[in-house]
Design a protein around this motif. Sequence first.
Motif, short mmCIF file in Angstrom:
data_model
loop_
_atom_site.label_atom_id
_atom_site.label_comp_id
_atom_site.label_asym_id
_atom_site.label_seq_id
_atom_site.Cartn_x
_atom_site.Cartn_y
_atom_site.Cartn_z
N MET A 55 -5.96 -16.68 31.48
CA MET A 55 -6.95 -16.79 32.54
C MET A 55 -6.40 -16.26 33.86
SD MET A 55 -10.02 -17.63 33.32
CE MET A 55 -10.56 -18.61 31.92
N GLU A 56 -5.15 -16.58 34.12
CA GLU A 56 -4.53 -16.09 35.36
C GLU A 56 -4.47 -14.56 35.37
OE1 GLU A 56 -0.22 -16.63 37.38
OE2 GLU A 56 -1.12 -18.44 36.56
N GLN A 57 -4.25 -13.99 34.21
CA GLN A 57 -4.21 -12.54 34.10
C GLN A 57 -5.58 -11.92 34.37
OE1 GLN A 57 -2.88 -11.18 30.30
NE2 GLN A 57 -2.91 -9.00 30.86
N LEU A 58 -6.63 -12.60 33.91
CA LEU A 58 -7.97 -12.10 34.14
C LEU A 58 -8.31 -12.11 35.63
CD1 LEU A 58 -10.03 -13.70 31.22
CD2 LEU A 58 -9.44 -11.30 31.52
N PHE A 59 -7.99 -13.22 36.30
CA PHE A 59 -8.28 -13.29 37.73
C PHE A 59 -7.42 -12.30 38.51
CE2 PHE A 59 -10.05 -17.51 36.63
CZ PHE A 59 -11.28 -17.36 37.24
N GLY A 60 -6.28 -11.94 37.95
CA GLY A 60 -5.45 -10.92 38.58
C GLY A 60 -6.13 -9.56 38.59
N LEU A 61 -7.06 -9.35 37.64
CA LEU A 61 -7.80 -8.09 37.61
C LEU A 61 -8.76 -7.96 38.80
CD1 LEU A 61 -8.73 -7.94 33.81
CD2 LEU A 61 -6.99 -6.59 35.00
N LEU A 62 -9.05 -9.08 39.47
CA LEU A 62 -9.94 -9.04 40.63
C LEU A 62 -9.18 -8.93 41.95
CD1 LEU A 62 -12.62 -11.73 39.68
CD2 LEU A 62 -12.87 -9.25 39.65
N SER A 63 -7.88 -8.75 41.88
CA SER A 63 -7.09 -8.63 43.11
C SER A 63 -7.42 -7.31 43.82
CB SER A 63 -5.59 -8.68 42.78
OG SER A 63 -5.23 -7.59 41.94
N PHE A 64 -7.16 -7.28 45.11
CA PHE A 64 -7.40 -6.08 45.90
C PHE A 64 -6.13 -5.23 45.90
CE2 PHE A 64 -10.69 -8.90 47.16
CZ PHE A 64 -11.74 -8.10 47.59
N GLY A 65 -6.34 -3.93 45.84
CA GLY A 65 -5.20 -3.04 45.80
C GLY A 65 -5.19 -2.19 44.54
N PRO A 66 -4.13 -1.43 44.31
CA PRO A 66 -4.09 -0.50 43.18
C PRO A 66 -4.03 -1.19 41.82
CG PRO A 66 -1.95 -0.58 44.30
CD PRO A 66 -2.91 -1.35 45.15
N ASP A 67 -3.64 -2.46 41.77
CA ASP A 67 -3.50 -3.15 40.49
C ASP A 67 -4.73 -3.96 40.09
OD1 ASP A 67 -0.92 -2.17 40.25
OD2 ASP A 67 -0.07 -3.85 41.39
N GLY A 68 -5.72 -4.03 40.97
CA GLY A 68 -6.91 -4.84 40.68
C GLY A 68 -8.19 -4.08 40.99
N TRP A 69 -9.29 -4.71 40.62
CA TRP A 69 -10.60 -4.10 40.81
C TRP A 69 -11.43 -4.82 41.87
CZ3 TRP A 69 -12.01 0.38 38.40
CH2 TRP A 69 -11.17 0.82 37.38
N GLY A 70 -10.79 -5.69 42.63
CA GLY A 70 -11.53 -6.46 43.63
C GLY A 70 -12.16 -5.59 44.71
N ASP A 71 -11.42 -4.58 45.18
CA ASP A 71 -11.97 -3.74 46.25
C ASP A 71 -13.13 -2.90 45.75
OD1 ASP A 71 -10.18 -2.51 44.59
OD2 ASP A 71 -9.09 -1.44 46.16
N GLU A 72 -13.05 -2.40 44.50
CA GLU A 72 -14.16 -1.62 43.95
C GLU A 72 -15.41 -2.47 43.75
OE1 GLU A 72 -11.11 -1.47 42.84
OE2 GLU A 72 -10.48 0.64 42.88
#
Length: 235
Positions: A1-18
């Motif tokens: 679950m922590e890994q999934l929420f990490g996908l929403l992080s902002f920056g090059p490693d996540g999709w939060g900004d998109e």
Amino acid sequence: MEQLFGLLSFGPDGWGDEIAAGAWLTLRLAAATLPFGLVLGFAVALARNSHRTWLSVAGNAFATVFRGLPELLTLFIVYYGGQILVQRIASLVADEYVEVNGFVAGLVALGLVFAAYASEVFLGAFRSIGRGQFEGAAALGLRWPAAMRVVIVPQLVRLALPGLANLWLVLLKETSLVSIIALNDLLRETSVAVGATKEPFFFYLVACLIYLAMSIVSSFGIVGIERWSDRGMKR
């Protein structure tokens, strides 16, 4: 679950900004379409309520066509048909390729559909206002523009508001159609994230929650506007 929420992080490693950029474009598109659709819908309702036959026929034809066509088909017609029209006009001036802006095409297409349904709401509100209101305004010496502004429109807003509020919520969801014409709205950015991460359930659930949050916030705003419009009706 922590890994999934990490996908929403902002920056090059996540999709939060998109995802955030897509949600912002969705809001901007809906907010820009609303006034266009309201003004056009009000004009169509006036035409349909007119005693002049040609205006009434034109208004009814507009409402029938854009309520009868699927929204996606309307979007394709405006986007690709507009592309052909603009290109032919541009060829008369200079031999250059001109591309129709996807945001503008989405605004126009969704605005036409919104206006068709809004005209029904406005027309129902017009017919709910007693003829005596128009006659009373005329007896006071008010000309048609002044009578509409001072007497009719304030009542019209109160009567039409519930229906228009429902159309706004529908419009928020229909903005997802513009992803078909490669506009980077919330649904398109979500689909890109799904393709890259292979996590469809998680990202589509996030998109659902964002759309739901937009609707809830809108509902609070609508309640406030309804209270404002009813301020002189309650004791």
